[in-house]
Structure formats: C-alpha cells, structure tokens
Scaffold this active site. Sequence first.
Site, short mmCIF file in Angstrom:
data_model
loop_
_atom_site.label_atom_id
_atom_site.label_comp_id
_atom_site.label_asym_id
_atom_site.label_seq_id
_atom_site.Cartn_x
_atom_site.Cartn_y
_atom_site.Cartn_z
N PRO A 14 0.83 -1.25 -0.03
CA PRO A 14 -0.13 -0.06 -0.10
C PRO A 14 0.97 1.12 -0.34
O PRO A 14 1.90 1.23 0.81
CB PRO A 14 -0.83 0.05 1.29
N GLN A 68 -6.22 -1.69 3.16
CA GLN A 68 -5.78 -1.48 4.50
C GLN A 68 -6.39 -0.41 5.38
O GLN A 68 -6.69 0.63 4.79
CB GLN A 68 -4.34 -1.05 4.20
N CYS A 98 2.98 2.96 9.76
CA CYS A 98 3.10 4.21 9.39
C CYS A 98 3.62 5.08 10.40
O CYS A 98 3.08 5.31 11.66
CB CYS A 98 1.75 4.68 8.94
N ASN A 199 9.81 -6.74 4.11
CA ASN A 199 9.76 -5.42 3.32
C ASN A 199 10.56 -4.61 3.68
O ASN A 199 11.13 -4.45 4.94
CB ASN A 199 8.24 -4.80 3.65
N GLY A 200 11.13 -3.80 2.56
CA GLY A 200 12.15 -2.75 2.60
C GLY A 200 13.34 -2.63 1.82
O GLY A 200 13.98 -3.94 1.71
N ARG A 224 8.38 1.49 -3.03
CA ARG A 224 9.05 2.42 -4.07
C ARG A 224 9.49 1.87 -5.33
O ARG A 224 9.63 2.63 -6.48
CB ARG A 224 9.77 3.35 -3.24
C1 LIG Z 1 4.71 7.90 -0.10
C2 LIG Z 1 4.69 6.80 0.74
C3 LIG Z 1 3.39 6.22 1.18
C4 LIG Z 1 3.32 5.13 1.96
N1 LIG Z 1 1.95 4.76 2.27
C5 LIG Z 1 1.83 3.56 2.80
C6 LIG Z 1 0.64 3.02 3.17
O1 LIG Z 1 -0.60 3.90 2.90
N2 LIG Z 1 0.42 2.11 4.23
C7 LIG Z 1 1.34 1.44 4.44
O2 LIG Z 1 1.43 0.17 4.95
N3 LIG Z 1 2.66 1.64 4.07
C8 LIG Z 1 2.88 2.80 3.28
N4 LIG Z 1 4.02 3.16 2.85
C9 LIG Z 1 5.43 2.38 3.45
C10 LIG Z 1 5.61 1.30 2.14
O3 LIG Z 1 4.45 0.36 2.17
C11 LIG Z 1 6.67 0.30 2.56
O4 LIG Z 1 6.51 -0.18 3.83
C12 LIG Z 1 8.16 1.17 2.53
O5 LIG Z 1 8.21 2.18 1.58
C13 LIG Z 1 9.44 0.33 2.65
O6 LIG Z 1 9.49 -0.35 1.22
P1 LIG Z 1 10.59 0.31 0.32
O7 LIG Z 1 11.92 0.28 1.05
O8 LIG Z 1 10.46 -1.00 -0.64
O9 LIG Z 1 9.91 1.29 -0.38
C14 LIG Z 1 4.41 4.47 2.10
C15 LIG Z 1 5.67 4.66 1.83
C16 LIG Z 1 5.85 5.90 1.12
C17 LIG Z 1 7.39 6.05 0.70
#
Ligand SMILES: Cc1cc2nc3c(=O)[nH]c(=O)nc-3n(C[C@H](O)[C@H](O)[C@H](O)COP(=O)(O)O)c2cc1C
Length: 335
Positions: A14, A68, A98, A199-200, A224
């Site tokens: 999400p 979610q 979050c 995740n991450g 991302r």
């Molecule tokens: C702009 C933005 C908005 C996000 N919105 C949500 C969200 O609505 N719900 C959620 O569980 N995580 C949200 N996240 C977190 C991502 O789902 C994910 O856990 C986080 O970016 C780490 O993964 P990555 O390093 O692959 O980006 C958001 C992240 C970003 C950057």
Amino acid sequence: MPLIYEPGYALMAPIAGHTDIPFRRMIRRFGCRYAFTEMIDAGSLAFGGIKTLRLAQRGNDSGFLGIQLVGSDLAHLTRAAEIINDMDFDVLDFNLGCPAPKVERKCEGIMLALTHPDEALRAIERLCAVSRLPVTVKTRIQSEEDARPTVEFCKRAEEAGAKTLTLHGRIMRRFYAGSVFFSIISEVREALHIPVIANGGALSGDLYRELIRETGCANGMIARGALGNPWIFREIAEPDAPPPSVAEFAETIRLYMADMLECYGPEFAFVVARKTLLEFLKGRGYPGTLRAGVSTLNSQDAFEHLMDGIMQGPAPRYLEMLENQGGDLMRKLRS
Ligand SMILES: Cc1cc2nc3c(=O)[nH]c(=O)nc-3n(C[C@H](O)[C@H](O)[C@H](O)COP(=O)(O)O)c2cc1C
C-alpha cells in the site's frame, strides 16, 4: 488455513497517494498478483467520507486486492470492518507501521504499536472478530539493536489473530531510509507460525532477491521500487527479462493515462497523473524539458506532446553512457 499468498510472488505494498485503481491495473500487466489499496482511515470510512469511499474502490481492478485500514478507535475500526464486509476485497490489512506525522499525532500506525501495544493487539482482535476477511498486519521493526521487542510484538499479533504479518525492516525514526535489518525479519519469521512477508529496500529485481535470500521469507513486498517501474514485477519473475523498449514504455504510459481518464475524468486525470509520469521519466535519460512539461500537464494535447517526446527516446548522451556500459542494454532499449 490455506496460504494466502503463493510462495515466490512479490506483493505490491500500500502506498498513500499512489496505489489507486489505474496504478494497480498497470502493475497487474507486468505480473503483480497481490496488491493493496492505500491506507484508509477507519474513522473516515466509518463516517462515510466521500473521498475515503473513493479510495476504498476496487474499480475495474480484478486481481487479488487487500484493503488497508489505519486507526486506533475500536468503534471506528468495528464500523469500518463492517462496511468492508459488504465490499469486494480479499484481505483486511491493519496498518501498524506508518510513521507519518499526521498518523503519529493520533497515536496510530507504528506509534500505536510502540506506545500502546495492548491497544494495538485489542484492535487486531476486534478486527478479526468483526471481519469476514482474513485480517493481516503490516508493521515495522521496533529496535535496530535488539530483535526481542519486535519478535515479542509480532508473536502477540499472531496470537491476536493476524493471518500474515508484513515486516518493514526499518525503525520508525528512519522512515524509509537507511539499512533494512534482514536478521530481525528473519528472527520474526522463525518465531511465528503465520507467514511473514519481508519489506524494505527492494528497489530492483536484484534487491528483491537479496531481501528474500537474507530473510528466508517466501514472499516480499515491493513499495517504492514499483513507482515509475511497474516492470519490476517482470524483473522478479524473469531475472533476464530486458528493460522495457521505448515502444513498450510509451504504450504502458498510454494505457495508464487511459485508465486515469476513466477513473478521474478529464478535469482531474492529467493533474493527478503528474507525479506518476514524473516517476516514469526519472533516471531514464529523458531531457529536463520533457519533465518540465509534465509539471504543467493539463490536457490531451499536452499529453500527446509529451508522448511525442517520449517516443523520441532518451537523450543521446544517456544512450552513449549506456553504450559504454554495455551495448546490449542500449539495443534492447531501442528495439
Ligand atoms: C509515499 C509513501 C506512502 C506510503 N503509504 C503507505 C500506506 O498507505 N500504508 C502502508 O502500510 N505503508 C505505506 N508506505 C510504506 C511502504 O508500504 C513500505 O513499507 C516502505 O516504503 C518500505 O518499502 P520500500 O523500501 O521497498 O519502499 C508508504 C511509503 C511511502 C514512501
């Protein structure tokens, strides 16, 4: 209980402001099986906010879709879960990860898990009691130095009824930057009976494979890495798949814009699409003038102008750089 996610597949995270219907339709085209709405405020859904109801639409996105929720008030969460029972989703995911200030201020997301863990667990129990869907949890590690607090909380989330747990391997104050603590995700996976989704930092196919290898999880979640790059799902399924050619790149953007127009109408679609279009152009060697055009995009004519520029391909200097790195990639991009 059958597995919710077939092992080996990457889930789309999400992402607030991004994972709307057109975005989800786009990633499905490249093999994404599992996706989520962005986080939806339980209170706003409970009170029937129009904007929130829009976010909670499946639309013409026909694949596996989780919704979610974020919140802490049990009455709001209960009402929201009841409303969701009448909707067409596959799982209900509870956001306990979050770190955004507006969520932190309400003591929701990761703040709820860190400061009021008992309330967070009661919320999971309540959602499980009310929802007809499997309830899953998405959270973060709680400390970088010590796996125990994270393991302890995640075990309790499992006992409270969570059917899977997605764990982002960064602590709250790091937001989305810095190292991902694979070893803590791995310890949580070993301690739990339910599937743990890693995740991450999976910003490319190779980084996704590293996340899976280092955590031992059967599934990982992309966030991302898919922004401006829906092909990441193909890259994961077929490590040797070529990057999109200019023709495929342009076709993907056209289909995305067509879905945007259907979803938001001509008055808003171009404006809402700007951030995604900028992500598409980022790092692909297109001239700055093209990006500047996206920032003011507001009509079909302007979009056609943008597409003309896209069809011309990346700037020659960028192609030269690729040529020096390996002619193969450049030929694939041109073909
Ligand atoms: C702009 C933005 C908005 C996000 N919105 C949500 C969200 O609505 N719900 C959620 O569980 N995580 C949200 N996240 C977190 C991502 O789902 C994910 O856990 C986080 O970016 C780490 O993964 P990555 O390093 O692959 O980006 C958001 C992240 C970003 C950057």
